[in-house]
Write an enzyme that holds these catalytic residues in place. Structure first.
Site, short mmCIF file in Angstrom:
data_model
loop_
_atom_site.label_atom_id
_atom_site.label_comp_id
_atom_site.label_asym_id
_atom_site.label_seq_id
_atom_site.Cartn_x
_atom_site.Cartn_y
_atom_site.Cartn_z
N ASP A 168 38.41 39.36 38.56
CA ASP A 168 37.19 40.15 38.46
C ASP A 168 36.08 39.25 37.92
O ASP A 168 36.17 38.74 36.80
CB ASP A 168 37.42 41.34 37.53
CG ASP A 168 36.30 42.36 37.59
OD1 ASP A 168 35.40 42.22 38.44
OD2 ASP A 168 36.33 43.31 36.78
N ASP B 265 33.04 41.28 44.15
CA ASP B 265 33.31 40.55 42.92
C ASP B 265 34.73 40.70 42.38
O ASP B 265 35.01 40.24 41.28
CB ASP B 265 32.32 40.98 41.83
CG ASP B 265 32.40 42.46 41.52
OD1 ASP B 265 32.96 43.21 42.34
OD2 ASP B 265 31.91 42.87 40.45
N GLU B 266 35.62 41.33 43.12
CA GLU B 266 36.98 41.46 42.60
C GLU B 266 37.99 41.59 43.74
O GLU B 266 37.67 42.04 44.83
CB GLU B 266 37.11 42.65 41.65
CG GLU B 266 36.84 43.99 42.27
CD GLU B 266 37.12 45.15 41.32
OE1 GLU B 266 38.14 45.13 40.62
OE2 GLU B 266 36.30 46.09 41.30
#
Length: 376
Positions: A15, A109-110
């Protein structure tokens, strides 16, 4: 752990730390060390992301910009640059791919990674996580946090444990005890309303939840009971799925005070359009069906939808359709406590290369694999 033994795998959840805001601070040195919010600064604007300097003042994503400004008068607003975020996301994805093909992005983003059989033969999930985080820092100038564990549920919880720029490892024998210490509001899928209900029922931690029988959970939480029962015991049999198709993208807001006038409902819908369109752009999907959801003060819920013969062209069209659907139920004499919008009819062509994944129930099986050297 329990009589039901989950398949043993090596899972990493990576993350990025304050991703959008961190990209802006990286690309503009004048923003470094300052409280930054990505989003619009207008009265109807919404914070898409906040830097850690801004978070120290209580600024959060999805917060109305005007409220964020009150909490942090020196807050600097920056318009989102989704193409820049997508570019960095592709860089990060390439780093992941050096170690495994089993990559399941959740957003730009993860992502989850299954490194049970890693390409480089490193053998240790922790060493792989460290290598990935080091490569991200070196090649993008950004930091990432990672959780390493034996299933997706715990790996995701672990990645948030030592943020920012942290690493948390939860071994199979530690999983149930780790979950027991956490507030239930941190469980994926436990939203504000469910957390509030749990609090009223005396359930505050994973240990409190584990003390409840599956029958009791069924009576109080219905279809979510199986998930909650397993989650409280650290059980999650889902596989990391690199080819999941997203069926819809949406969002909804529940209001402390019911909204009744046409003006405040239209303003509320504008806020939801901002939130949902940001998610649509972030996930890179396209769709042809817009669904509006409204829940009245008496909890009666209705939906209205419109389908096009083509994909929704852009944000203005998405907003216009949403407002046309809202107009169908105005005036709302009873008052509305929840509003939501969803883009459905997703175009699945090329979806394997797009980020974003819908929620998946705790199902699926995979052959047991060794978990050797995870702590190395």
């Amino acid at each position: 752990m329990t009589d039901e033994t989950p398949p043993i795998r090596k899972i990493i959840h990576v993350d990025m730390d304050a991703f959008y805001a961190s990209v802006e601070q990286r690309d503009n040195p004048d923003l470094r060390g300052k409280p930054v919010a990505v989003g619009g600064s207008s009265k109807r604007g919404v914070v898409a992301a906040a830097s850690y300097e801004a978070r120290a003042f209580g600024v959060k994503s999805a917060m109305p910009s005007i409220a964020a400004q009150r909490r942090c008068p020196d807050l600097v607003f920056v318009k989102p640059r989704f193409e820049a975020y997508r570019s960095v996301s592709r860089q990060i994805r390439e780093i992941f791919a050096r170690h495994t093909d089993l990559i399941e992005p959740l957003a730009l983003d993860e992502a989850y990674l299954d490194v049970s059989e890693d390409k480089q033969g490193i053998g240790s999930a922790v060493k792989i996580a460290k290598a990935i985080r080091a490569a991200i820092r070196e090649e993008t100038g950004l930091t990432a946090s990672a959780g390493v564990s034996y299933n997706k549920f715990i790996a995701k919880l672990a990645s948030d444990q030592n943020k920012p720029d942290g690493l948390c490892v939860i071994l199979p024998e530690q999983g149930e005890a780790f979950v027991a210490t956490l507030p239930v509001r941190r469980f994926h899928g436990v939203g504000p309303r469910t957390a509030e209900k749990m609090q009223r029922l005396g359930i505050h931690t994973g240990a409190d939840l584990r003390a409840m029988s599956e029958e009791w959970l069924q009576r109080n939480f219905g279809s979510s009971s199986s998930y909650l029962f397993k989650a409280a015991r650290g059980i999650d049999h889902r596989r990391v799925n690199p080819s999941r198709e997203r069926k819809s993208v949406g969002g909804e807001l529940t209001y402390f005070n019911d909204k009744q006038s046409n003006e405040e409902l239209r303003a509320a819908l504008d806020e939801i359009v901002d939130i949902v369109w940001r998610r649509i752009e972030s996930s890179g999907v396209q769709g042809r069906t817009v669904v509006m959801k409204a829940r009245y003060s008496d909890f009666r819920t209705l939906t209205r939808s419109k389908s096009l013969t083509r994909n929704v062209a852009d944000r203005p069209e998405f907003s216009a359709i949403g407002h046309a659907l809202l107009d169908q139920i105005l005036p709302a004499e009873m008052g509305i406590r929840l509003l939501g919008l969803t883009l459905g009819g997703i175009d699945q062509s090329g979806q394997n290369d797009r980020t974003g994944a819908a929620a998946e129930p705790l199902v699926g099986v995979q052959p047991s694999l060794p978990f050797d050297n995870i702590e190395n």
